[in-house]
Motif scaffolding. Structure first.
Motif, PDB file in Angstrom:
ATOM      1  N   LEU A  32      41.488  -2.081 -11.183  1.00  0.00           N
ATOM      2  CA  LEU A  32      40.224  -2.359 -10.108  1.00  0.00           C
ATOM      3  C   LEU A  32      40.070  -1.062  -9.430  1.00  0.00           C
ATOM      4  O   LEU A  32      38.974  -0.942  -8.996  1.00  0.00           O
ATOM      5  CB  LEU A  32      40.636  -3.411  -9.380  1.00  0.00           C
ATOM      6  CG  LEU A  32      40.564  -4.876 -10.039  1.00  0.00           C
ATOM      7  CD1 LEU A  32      40.935  -6.126  -9.031  1.00  0.00           C
ATOM      8  CD2 LEU A  32      39.285  -5.297 -10.842  1.00  0.00           C
ATOM      9  N   THR A  73      41.450 -11.336 -12.572  1.00  0.00           N
ATOM     10  CA  THR A  73      41.442 -10.542 -11.409  1.00  0.00           C
ATOM     11  C   THR A  73      42.899 -10.315 -11.184  1.00  0.00           C
ATOM     12  O   THR A  73      43.134  -9.006 -10.714  1.00  0.00           O
ATOM     13  CB  THR A  73      40.667 -11.022 -10.277  1.00  0.00           C
ATOM     14  OG1 THR A  73      39.089 -11.225 -10.812  1.00  0.00           O
ATOM     15  CG2 THR A  73      40.608 -10.465  -9.086  1.00  0.00           C
ATOM     16  N   SER A  96      44.569  -7.947 -13.456  1.00  0.00           N
ATOM     17  CA  SER A  96      43.880  -6.379 -13.576  1.00  0.00           C
ATOM     18  C   SER A  96      43.822  -5.653 -12.201  1.00  0.00           C
ATOM     19  O   SER A  96      42.946  -4.607 -12.120  1.00  0.00           O
ATOM     20  CB  SER A  96      42.133  -6.899 -13.965  1.00  0.00           C
ATOM     21  OG  SER A  96      42.069  -7.600 -15.057  1.00  0.00           O
ATOM     22  N   GLU A 113      38.347   1.513 -11.424  1.00  0.00           N
ATOM     23  CA  GLU A 113      37.307   1.218 -11.783  1.00  0.00           C
ATOM     24  C   GLU A 113      36.247   1.284 -10.813  1.00  0.00           C
ATOM     25  O   GLU A 113      35.287   1.517 -10.898  1.00  0.00           O
ATOM     26  CB  GLU A 113      37.263  -0.130 -12.702  1.00  0.00           C
ATOM     27  CG  GLU A 113      37.951  -0.109 -13.968  1.00  0.00           C
ATOM     28  CD  GLU A 113      37.969  -1.549 -14.645  1.00  0.00           C
ATOM     29  OE1 GLU A 113      37.332  -2.250 -14.257  1.00  0.00           O
ATOM     30  OE2 GLU A 113      38.482  -1.392 -15.872  1.00  0.00           O
ATOM     31  N   ARG A 114      36.648   1.030  -9.532  1.00  0.00           N
ATOM     32  CA  ARG A 114      35.920   0.945  -8.409  1.00  0.00           C
ATOM     33  C   ARG A 114      35.386   2.514  -8.182  1.00  0.00           C
ATOM     34  O   ARG A 114      34.133   2.712  -8.108  1.00  0.00           O
ATOM     35  CB  ARG A 114      36.294   0.311  -7.213  1.00  0.00           C
ATOM     36  CG  ARG A 114      35.434   0.509  -6.043  1.00  0.00           C
ATOM     37  CD  ARG A 114      36.031  -0.269  -4.678  1.00  0.00           C
ATOM     38  NE  ARG A 114      35.929  -1.728  -5.029  1.00  0.00           N
ATOM     39  CZ  ARG A 114      35.017  -2.287  -4.056  1.00  0.00           C
ATOM     40  NH1 ARG A 114      34.336  -1.660  -3.261  1.00  0.00           N
ATOM     41  NH2 ARG A 114      34.743  -3.575  -4.372  1.00  0.00           N
ATOM     42  N   SER A 124      36.294  -5.231 -14.148  1.00  0.00           N
ATOM     43  CA  SER A 124      35.310  -5.429 -13.120  1.00  0.00           C
ATOM     44  C   SER A 124      33.658  -4.883 -13.708  1.00  0.00           C
ATOM     45  O   SER A 124      33.074  -4.130 -13.071  1.00  0.00           O
ATOM     46  CB  SER A 124      35.568  -4.556 -11.752  1.00  0.00           C
ATOM     47  OG  SER A 124      35.811  -3.258 -12.114  1.00  0.00           O
ATOM     48  N   GLU A 125      33.432  -5.474 -14.957  1.00  0.00           N
ATOM     49  CA  GLU A 125      32.097  -4.968 -15.593  1.00  0.00           C
ATOM     50  C   GLU A 125      30.952  -5.347 -14.639  1.00  0.00           C
ATOM     51  O   GLU A 125      30.045  -4.518 -14.526  1.00  0.00           O
ATOM     52  CB  GLU A 125      32.054  -5.638 -16.819  1.00  0.00           C
ATOM     53  CG  GLU A 125      33.369  -5.466 -17.849  1.00  0.00           C
ATOM     54  CD  GLU A 125      34.402  -6.510 -17.769  1.00  0.00           C
ATOM     55  OE1 GLU A 125      34.431  -7.076 -16.727  1.00  0.00           O
ATOM     56  OE2 GLU A 125      34.951  -6.530 -18.767  1.00  0.00           O
ATOM     57  N   GLU A 126      31.087  -6.680 -14.092  1.00  0.00           N
ATOM     58  CA  GLU A 126      30.027  -7.003 -13.192  1.00  0.00           C
ATOM     59  C   GLU A 126      29.819  -6.133 -11.957  1.00  0.00           C
ATOM     60  O   GLU A 126      28.652  -5.661 -11.607  1.00  0.00           O
ATOM     61  CB  GLU A 126      29.993  -8.270 -12.529  1.00  0.00           C
ATOM     62  CG  GLU A 126      31.092  -8.571 -11.666  1.00  0.00           C
ATOM     63  CD  GLU A 126      32.600  -8.725 -12.053  1.00  0.00           C
ATOM     64  OE1 GLU A 126      33.503  -8.996 -11.193  1.00  0.00           O
ATOM     65  OE2 GLU A 126      32.965  -8.449 -13.303  1.00  0.00           O
ATOM     66  N   TYR A 127      30.798  -5.658 -11.347  1.00  0.00           N
ATOM     67  CA  TYR A 127      30.750  -4.763 -10.219  1.00  0.00           C
ATOM     68  C   TYR A 127      30.029  -3.379 -10.494  1.00  0.00           C
ATOM     69  O   TYR A 127      29.030  -2.985  -9.950  1.00  0.00           O
ATOM     70  CB  TYR A 127      32.207  -4.232  -9.750  1.00  0.00           C
ATOM     71  CG  TYR A 127      32.041  -3.407  -8.457  1.00  0.00           C
ATOM     72  CD1 TYR A 127      31.634  -3.916  -7.224  1.00  0.00           C
ATOM     73  CD2 TYR A 127      32.402  -1.995  -8.575  1.00  0.00           C
ATOM     74  CE1 TYR A 127      31.911  -3.252  -6.070  1.00  0.00           C
ATOM     75  CE2 TYR A 127      32.290  -1.172  -7.364  1.00  0.00           C
ATOM     76  CZ  TYR A 127      32.181  -1.685  -6.330  1.00  0.00           C
ATOM     77  OH  TYR A 127      31.982  -0.830  -5.071  1.00  0.00           O
ATOM     78  N   CYS A 128      30.548  -2.885 -11.757  1.00  0.00           N
ATOM     79  CA  CYS A 128      29.778  -1.605 -12.233  1.00  0.00           C
ATOM     80  C   CYS A 128      28.202  -1.912 -12.426  1.00  0.00           C
ATOM     81  O   CYS A 128      27.538  -1.253 -12.117  1.00  0.00           O
ATOM     82  CB  CYS A 128      30.518  -1.036 -13.250  1.00  0.00           C
ATOM     83  SG  CYS A 128      29.970   0.673 -13.808  1.00  0.00           S
ATOM     84  N   TYR A 148      43.107  -1.955  -3.349  1.00  0.00           N
ATOM     85  CA  TYR A 148      43.319  -2.575  -4.673  1.00  0.00           C
ATOM     86  C   TYR A 148      44.544  -2.087  -5.280  1.00  0.00           C
ATOM     87  O   TYR A 148      45.552  -2.797  -5.996  1.00  0.00           O
ATOM     88  CB  TYR A 148      42.268  -2.398  -5.578  1.00  0.00           C
ATOM     89  CG  TYR A 148      41.107  -3.353  -5.153  1.00  0.00           C
ATOM     90  CD1 TYR A 148      41.094  -4.782  -4.585  1.00  0.00           C
ATOM     91  CD2 TYR A 148      39.724  -3.016  -5.704  1.00  0.00           C
ATOM     92  CE1 TYR A 148      40.376  -5.501  -4.444  1.00  0.00           C
ATOM     93  CE2 TYR A 148      38.830  -3.683  -4.942  1.00  0.00           C
ATOM     94  CZ  TYR A 148      38.734  -4.815  -4.656  1.00  0.00           C
ATOM     95  OH  TYR A 148      37.680  -5.698  -4.272  1.00  0.00           O
TER      96      TYR A 148
END
Length: 175
Positions: A86, A79, A82, A89-90, A46-50, A122
């Motif tokens: 998730l 997704t 993964s 990473e969140r 979730s690179e974009e979320y970070c 998740y």
């Protein structure tokens, strides 16, 4: 997916429902240089979320309501594959934001609670994909009263897997 948000400081809204699609995102390189932010090498799913949550915690976000791309959701997507990471990473991302700007936690306490709860959700999705219903149930138990949908999902873990899967397919496709 058409975003529900308008342009501006939408960090609070993104804590409740992350609604930035990387497929059509545009960023100012100067902003990335100024902040020193980039995709975090500790994040694999979730690179974009970070990245976008860190930016949204400090800057306005411009939103277009136009449909710019279409994509399909399928069981073999990154997704879907993964789900195991998730939730972790969140939490990592939220902790990172709070570490940089602790005032945000005070300002958006309710929204952070929901964002952290989503991490447990998740994890429960991962367990349901492995048909480990009781582990999924236990992941949702501490967050059951954060949002009514988690309570409903918690009880759904006690039903046959096809019920859970049907609800999630409907939701992801937003039909």
């Amino acid at each position: 997916v058409i975003t529900y948000y308008k342009s501006g400081f939408i960090f609070k809204e993104l804590l409740l429902q992350f609604d930035i699609n990387i497929l059509t995102t545009m960023l100012r390189v100067s902003l990335l240089r100024k902040t020193g932010l980039t995709f975090d090498s500790n994040i694999t799913a979730s690179e974009e979320y970070c990245l976008f949550m860190q930016l949204a915690s400090q800057y306005k976000i411009g939103v277009l309501k136009d449909v710019l791309a279409k994509y399909r959701v399928h069981p073999n997507s990154l997704t879907s594959k993964s789900l195991l990471t998730l939730g972790k990473e969140r939490k990592y991302t939220l902790d990172k934001i709070i570490g940089t700007n602790p005032v945000l936690l005070e300002k958006y306490k309710k929204e952070f609670k929901e964002a952290y709860a989503r991490a447990n959700y998740y994890d429960s999705r991962w367990y349901m994909s492995k048909k480990e219903h009781m582990k999924a149930f236990k992941k949702l138990l501490p967050i059951a009263f954060v949002n009514p949908r988690y309570l409903i999902l918690m009880f759904m873990t006690l039903l046959p897997s096809y019920v859970w899967n049907h609800v999630h397919i409907k939701r992801r496709n937003r039909t």
